[in-house]
Design an enzyme around this catalytic site. Structure first.
Site, mmCIF file in Angstrom:
data_model
loop_
_atom_site.group_PDB
_atom_site.id
_atom_site.type_symbol
_atom_site.label_atom_id
_atom_site.label_comp_id
_atom_site.label_asym_id
_atom_site.label_seq_id
_atom_site.Cartn_x
_atom_site.Cartn_y
_atom_site.Cartn_z
ATOM 1 N N ARG A 81 0.835 -1.208 0.000
ATOM 2 C CA ARG A 81 0.000 0.000 0.000
ATOM 3 C C ARG A 81 0.865 1.252 0.000
ATOM 4 O O ARG A 81 0.524 2.263 -0.613
ATOM 5 C CB ARG A 81 -0.940 -0.026 1.210
ATOM 6 C CG ARG A 81 -1.986 1.086 1.178
ATOM 7 C CD ARG A 81 -3.023 0.904 2.253
ATOM 8 N NE ARG A 81 -2.469 1.078 3.594
ATOM 9 C CZ ARG A 81 -3.189 0.957 4.712
ATOM 10 N NH1 ARG A 81 -4.473 0.643 4.646
ATOM 11 N NH2 ARG A 81 -2.628 1.129 5.893
ATOM 12 N N LYS A 183 -2.886 6.665 1.727
ATOM 13 C CA LYS A 183 -2.654 7.294 3.030
ATOM 14 C C LYS A 183 -1.781 8.543 2.851
ATOM 15 O O LYS A 183 -0.657 8.629 3.358
ATOM 16 C CB LYS A 183 -2.025 6.306 4.020
ATOM 17 C CG LYS A 183 -3.037 5.331 4.598
ATOM 18 C CD LYS A 183 -2.453 4.468 5.709
ATOM 19 C CE LYS A 183 -2.405 5.174 7.031
ATOM 20 N NZ LYS A 183 -3.737 5.342 7.653
ATOM 21 N N GLU A 219 -16.444 6.343 5.073
ATOM 22 C CA GLU A 219 -15.569 5.970 6.192
ATOM 23 C C GLU A 219 -16.064 6.593 7.496
ATOM 24 O O GLU A 219 -16.840 7.552 7.502
ATOM 25 C CB GLU A 219 -14.122 6.418 5.930
ATOM 26 C CG GLU A 219 -13.416 5.632 4.851
ATOM 27 C CD GLU A 219 -11.902 5.844 4.849
ATOM 28 O OE1 GLU A 219 -11.357 6.324 5.857
ATOM 29 O OE2 GLU A 219 -11.281 5.529 3.829
#
Length: 344
Positions: A81, A183, A219
């Protein structure tokens, strides 16, 4: 460490002894870095990360198990990721081998800071920052990869407990085509004010809806959302606006191994507020049971405010794998060699 009061640890920063750092120029290949004392470092005021937000991070945990091993949970997935995020933000991806070696070295160097089994975990924070100076929106000429760690206590002191959430119709976390699926450091500051406002109203966190239709749950703050209806588990599908959480993927795999049906699709707020159970998940809390959701003048209370049975089972399973109370049939744990020869 005998002088640490492990029982008083909270989920906050405690500075440890060592960190890892390495630099790489744009266009060059990454080489292994070194362990160095934890501390500050200099950065140019014109650094790409300071001016244009060119930075990503990861969140991981190392656990001391009941077998007195120190293990890291699914580190390879974090490495992949991290690479995907670097690609999206125009940064040179850190090779998986260097990422994993850096993480293991920092944990080993700070092994005295890993809490005993059941007392918390060692939180691991890899960072990739555009530290080279640049004027104009373009990739920085130099990048810095850092890993530091901190011991953290259990997210829920005194055991698992339910949280109350509120859906916001005013703010959105991400939009289609943006960077919501990585992220990126810039994804998090805009959520601080909505979160603070929610806490002022007595809620633990805010739930974000999609920016396109304003009706589908995306989220919970910085965590992934799940709900359960008639023993079927639902979670928002990954559309590029939702972070592909590693705990999220673990929950899905575990649930399917227990022969629960798991459906990844758009989950409307209306549907979620008619579900039997709800929870959110992430590295920090693992799984947080949702006791209630408020949306406008409507309020849904799940399981009479208690933890639902499927939520409890999934939490016990993942936390049990972390501690080795439950067999790791997926091969998710990587044991850290605490006697590594460290590059200092």
């Amino acid at each position: 460490m005998s002088d640490i009061d492990w029982d008083s640890l909270t989920f906050s920063l405690t500075k440890t002894d060592w960190m890892y750092m390495v630099k790489c120029n744009l266009g060059d290949a990454w080489t292994p870095g070194k362990i160095m004392p934890y501390g500050t470092f200099e950065i140019d005021p014109a650094a790409g990360v300071l001016n244009y937000g060119q930075g990503i991070f990861e969140g991981m945990k190392a656990h001391r198990t009941i077998n007195d091993r120190v293990v890291i949970f699914r580190a390879e997935e974090n490495a992949r990721r991290f690479q995907s995020g670097a690609d999206r933000l125009g940064m040179p991806p850190v090779p998986e081998s260097i990422f994993l070696d850096a993480v293991e070295q920092v944990v080993a160097a700070n092994k005295k800071w890993v809490p005993p089994a059941g007392k918390g975990a060692m939180y691991i924070r890899p960072l990739l920052l555009g530290t080279g100076p640049i004027m104009g929106v373009a990739p920085a000429p130099e990048y810095t990869f850092i890993v530091f760690v901190t011991p953290v206590g259990p997210y829920f002191k005194g055991g698992l407990s339910c949280i109350d959430l509120i859906i916001t119709d005013e703010y959105h976390r991400a939009a289609p085509g943006g960077s919501g699926g990585v992220k990126a450091i810039g994804n998090y500051a805009p959520g601080m004010m909505p979160s603070k406002n929610a806490k002022k109203e007595g809620f633990a966190e805010v739930i974000y809806l999609d920016a396109e239709n304003h009706k589908y749950i995306e989220e919970v703050g910085a965590a992934n959302f799940f709900c359960v209806k008639n023993n079927v588990i639902y979670t928002p599908e990954l559309t590029g606006t939702i972070l592909p959480g590693i705990t999220r993927d673990s929950v899905i795999q575990l649930a399917r191994s227990y022969e629960y049906e798991v459906i990844e699709e758009k989950v409307s707020a209306e549907f979620a507020m008619d579900a039997d159970e709800a929870f959110c998940c992430g590295t920090a809390a693992v799984i947080s049971p949702i006791g209630s959701i408020q949306h406008g003048d409507k309020k849904k209370v799940y399981s009479n405010g208690d933890i639902g049975p499927i939520t409890q089972k999934l939490y016990d399973s993942i936390s049990g794998i972390h501690s080795e109370k439950v067999e790791d049939s997926f091969g998710w744990l990587h044991e850290v060699d605490l006697n590594l020869n460290l590059e200092k």
